[in-house]
Design a protein around this motif. Structure first.
Motif, PDB file in Angstrom:
ATOM      1  N   ARG A  80       1.916  -9.341  -7.509  1.00 45.27           N
ATOM      2  CA  ARG A  80       2.901  -8.353  -7.076  1.00 45.27           C
ATOM      3  C   ARG A  80       3.147  -8.440  -5.565  1.00 45.27           C
ATOM      4  O   ARG A  80       4.258  -8.237  -5.116  1.00 45.27           O
ATOM      5  N   PHE A  81       2.109  -8.740  -4.801  1.00 42.90           N
ATOM      6  CA  PHE A  81       2.275  -8.918  -3.352  1.00 42.90           C
ATOM      7  C   PHE A  81       3.223 -10.066  -3.056  1.00 42.90           C
ATOM      8  O   PHE A  81       4.000 -10.012  -2.122  1.00 42.90           O
ATOM      9  N   ARG A  82       3.141 -11.132  -3.827  1.00 45.14           N
ATOM     10  CA  ARG A  82       3.989 -12.309  -3.601  1.00 45.14           C
ATOM     11  C   ARG A  82       5.359 -12.184  -4.253  1.00 45.14           C
ATOM     12  O   ARG A  82       6.200 -13.051  -4.069  1.00 45.14           O
ATOM     13  N   GLY A  83       5.580 -11.134  -5.034  1.00 39.60           N
ATOM     14  CA  GLY A  83       6.876 -10.942  -5.663  1.00 39.60           C
ATOM     15  C   GLY A  83       7.043 -11.697  -6.961  1.00 39.60           C
ATOM     16  O   GLY A  83       8.142 -11.755  -7.503  1.00 39.60           O
ATOM     17  N   LYS A  84       5.972 -12.279  -7.501  1.00 37.70           N
ATOM     18  CA  LYS A  84       6.070 -12.984  -8.776  1.00 37.70           C
ATOM     19  C   LYS A  84       6.246 -11.999  -9.927  1.00 37.70           C
ATOM     20  O   LYS A  84       6.890 -12.301 -10.917  1.00 37.70           O
ATOM     21  N   THR A  85       5.638 -10.837  -9.797  1.00 38.42           N
ATOM     22  CA  THR A  85       5.746  -9.759 -10.781  1.00 38.42           C
ATOM     23  C   THR A  85       6.190  -8.509 -10.035  1.00 38.42           C
ATOM     24  O   THR A  85       5.737  -8.265  -8.922  1.00 38.42           O
ATOM     25  N   ALA A  86       7.061  -7.745 -10.652  1.00 39.77           N
ATOM     26  CA  ALA A  86       7.566  -6.532  -9.992  1.00 39.77           C
ATOM     27  C   ALA A  86       6.592  -5.370 -10.183  1.00 39.77           C
ATOM     28  O   ALA A  86       5.922  -5.258 -11.209  1.00 39.77           O
ATOM     29  N   TRP A  87       6.501  -4.516  -9.171  1.00 35.54           N
ATOM     30  CA  TRP A  87       5.741  -3.278  -9.273  1.00 35.54           C
ATOM     31  C   TRP A  87       6.506  -2.334 -10.188  1.00 35.54           C
ATOM     32  O   TRP A  87       7.733  -2.272 -10.143  1.00 35.54           O
ATOM     33  N   THR A  88       5.792  -1.542 -10.987  1.00 35.05           N
ATOM     34  CA  THR A  88       6.462  -0.516 -11.782  1.00 35.05           C
ATOM     35  C   THR A  88       6.675   0.707 -10.901  1.00 35.05           C
ATOM     36  O   THR A  88       6.040   0.851  -9.844  1.00 35.05           O
ATOM     37  N   LEU A  89       7.545   1.585 -11.342  1.00 39.58           N
ATOM     38  CA  LEU A  89       7.799   2.798 -10.566  1.00 39.58           C
ATOM     39  C   LEU A  89       6.541   3.656 -10.454  1.00 39.58           C
ATOM     40  O   LEU A  89       6.279   4.252  -9.411  1.00 39.58           O
ATOM     41  N   ASP A  90       5.773   3.737 -11.530  1.00 41.96           N
ATOM     42  CA  ASP A  90       4.535   4.517 -11.488  1.00 41.96           C
ATOM     43  C   ASP A  90       3.553   3.930 -10.472  1.00 41.96           C
ATOM     44  O   ASP A  90       2.894   4.662  -9.735  1.00 41.96           O
ATOM     45  N   GLN A  91       3.453   2.610 -10.435  1.00 39.98           N
ATOM     46  CA  GLN A  91       2.557   1.962  -9.477  1.00 39.98           C
ATOM     47  C   GLN A  91       3.014   2.200  -8.048  1.00 39.98           C
ATOM     48  O   GLN A  91       2.198   2.452  -7.162  1.00 39.98           O
ATOM     49  N   VAL A  92       4.317   2.133  -7.805  1.00 37.31           N
ATOM     50  CA  VAL A  92       4.848   2.400  -6.462  1.00 37.31           C
ATOM     51  C   VAL A  92       4.540   3.838  -6.060  1.00 37.31           C
ATOM     52  O   VAL A  92       4.184   4.114  -4.915  1.00 37.31           O
ATOM     53  N   GLY A  93       4.637   4.773  -7.015  1.00 36.22           N
ATOM     54  CA  GLY A  93       4.307   6.172  -6.735  1.00 36.22           C
ATOM     55  C   GLY A  93       2.851   6.358  -6.362  1.00 36.22           C
ATOM     56  O   GLY A  93       2.515   7.073  -5.413  1.00 36.22           O
ATOM     57  N   VAL A  94       1.945   5.693  -7.076  1.00 35.89           N
ATOM     58  CA  VAL A  94       0.509   5.787  -6.773  1.00 35.89           C
ATOM     59  C   VAL A  94       0.214   5.171  -5.407  1.00 35.89           C
ATOM     60  O   VAL A  94      -0.559   5.721  -4.616  1.00 35.89           O
ATOM     61  N   ILE A  95       0.847   4.046  -5.117  1.00 32.61           N
ATOM     62  CA  ILE A  95       0.625   3.384  -3.833  1.00 32.61           C
ATOM     63  C   ILE A  95       1.156   4.236  -2.688  1.00 32.61           C
ATOM     64  O   ILE A  95       0.541   4.327  -1.632  1.00 32.61           O
ATOM     65  N   ALA A  96       2.300   4.890  -2.891  1.00 27.03           N
ATOM     66  CA  ALA A  96       2.842   5.774  -1.855  1.00 27.03           C
ATOM     67  C   ALA A  96       1.876   6.922  -1.573  1.00 27.03           C
ATOM     68  O   ALA A  96       1.678   7.297  -0.412  1.00 27.03           O
ATOM     69  N   GLN A  97       1.259   7.468  -2.618  1.00 25.15           N
ATOM     70  CA  GLN A  97       0.259   8.518  -2.410  1.00 25.15           C
ATOM     71  C   GLN A  97      -0.958   7.964  -1.681  1.00 25.15           C
ATOM     72  O   GLN A  97      -1.508   8.623  -0.800  1.00 25.15           O
ATOM     73  N   LEU A  98      -1.377   6.765  -2.038  1.00 25.72           N
ATOM     74  CA  LEU A  98      -2.510   6.128  -1.371  1.00 25.72           C
ATOM     75  C   LEU A  98      -2.228   5.909   0.110  1.00 25.72           C
ATOM     76  O   LEU A  98      -3.080   6.156   0.961  1.00 25.72           O
ATOM     77  N   PHE A  99      -1.006   5.458   0.421  1.00 27.72           N
ATOM     78  CA  PHE A  99      -0.624   5.216   1.809  1.00 27.72           C
ATOM     79  C   PHE A  99      -0.295   6.503   2.556  1.00 27.72           C
ATOM     80  O   PHE A  99      -0.238   6.514   3.775  1.00 27.72           O
ATOM     81  N   GLY A 100      -0.047   7.585   1.818  1.00 26.47           N
ATOM     82  CA  GLY A 100       0.326   8.842   2.454  1.00 26.47           C
ATOM     83  C   GLY A 100       1.737   8.800   3.016  1.00 26.47           C
ATOM     84  O   GLY A 100       2.014   9.359   4.073  1.00 26.47           O
ATOM     85  N   CYS A 101       2.632   8.113   2.304  1.00 30.99           N
ATOM     86  CA  CYS A 101       4.020   8.023   2.761  1.00 30.99           C
ATOM     87  C   CYS A 101       4.962   8.367   1.616  1.00 30.99           C
ATOM     88  O   CYS A 101       4.542   8.532   0.473  1.00 30.99           O
ATOM     89  N   ASP A 102       6.213   8.475   1.932  1.00 33.29           N
ATOM     90  CA  ASP A 102       7.237   8.751   0.931  1.00 33.29           C
ATOM     91  C   ASP A 102       7.539   7.462   0.166  1.00 33.29           C
ATOM     92  O   ASP A 102       7.471   6.363   0.715  1.00 33.29           O
ATOM     93  N   VAL A 103       7.901   7.587  -1.103  1.00 40.26           N
ATOM     94  CA  VAL A 103       8.230   6.417  -1.925  1.00 40.26           C
ATOM     95  C   VAL A 103       9.407   5.652  -1.332  1.00 40.26           C
ATOM     96  O   VAL A 103       9.471   4.427  -1.424  1.00 40.26           O
ATOM     97  N   ALA A 104      10.316   6.355  -0.680  1.00 38.00           N
ATOM     98  CA  ALA A 104      11.491   5.704  -0.099  1.00 38.00           C
ATOM     99  C   ALA A 104      11.117   4.663   0.941  1.00 38.00           C
ATOM    100  O   ALA A 104      11.837   3.684   1.124  1.00 38.00           O
ATOM    101  N   VAL A 105       9.985   4.843   1.601  1.00 44.81           N
ATOM    102  CA  VAL A 105       9.530   3.867   2.594  1.00 44.81           C
ATOM    103  C   VAL A 105       9.255   2.525   1.920  1.00 44.81           C
ATOM    104  O   VAL A 105       9.493   1.468   2.509  1.00 44.81           O
ATOM    105  N   LEU A 106       8.789   2.548   0.687  1.00 43.84           N
ATOM    106  CA  LEU A 106       8.394   1.332  -0.012  1.00 43.84           C
ATOM    107  C   LEU A 106       9.537   0.653  -0.768  1.00 43.84           C
ATOM    108  O   LEU A 106       9.378  -0.480  -1.207  1.00 43.84           O
TER     109      LEU A 106
END
Length: 122
Positions: A80-106
């Motif tokens: 997913r880091f290399r873009g071979k597989t896309a992140w799911t919306l749920d995964q992006v949401g969890v990562i945004a919470q982990l980073f402490g940022c808004d999903v729009a940033v990602l």
């Protein structure tokens, strides 16, 4: 200028034909800047992958730490880091919470760098 592998304190230094990689500026590989992904050319998956890579590096988080939070293997996060597989919306949401940022940033394209007074990018 290349420096050689000899002891500068030696009374009669000799050049053995090898270069010291620690001192030789020419031995270092040149870094080529990569342009940021563009939504129009690269798609949302690559824009999101680049944003997550950048934010993870900024926060000092490893792929293993992100994998543990998202519930994936480290190899899956690497894809997913290399873009071979896309992140799911749920995964992006969890990562945004982990980073402490808004999903729009990602999911937004990175802003273009500001120009200084001379017109150069910095």
């Amino acid at each position: 200028m290349a420096r050689t592998n000899y002891d500068p304190l030696e009374k009669h230094p000799y050049f053995d034909g090898t270069l010291d990689p620690d001192l030789d500026d020419e031995a270092a590989p040149a870094l080529r800047p990569r342009p940021a992904p563009n939504l129009y050319h690269d798609g949302l998956a690559l824009v999101c992958a680049a944003a997550i890579r950048f934010e993870a590096a900024r926060r000092g988080l490893s792929q293993m730490q992100i994998a543990a939070e998202v519930g994936l293997s480290r190899a899956a996060v690497s894809d997913r880091f290399r873009g071979k597989t896309a992140w799911t919306l749920d995964q992006v949401g969890v990562i945004a919470q982990l980073f402490g940022c808004d999903v729009a940033v990602l999911v937004n394209e990175p802003r273009r760098p500001a120009r200084d007074v001379a017109g150069n990018y910095w």
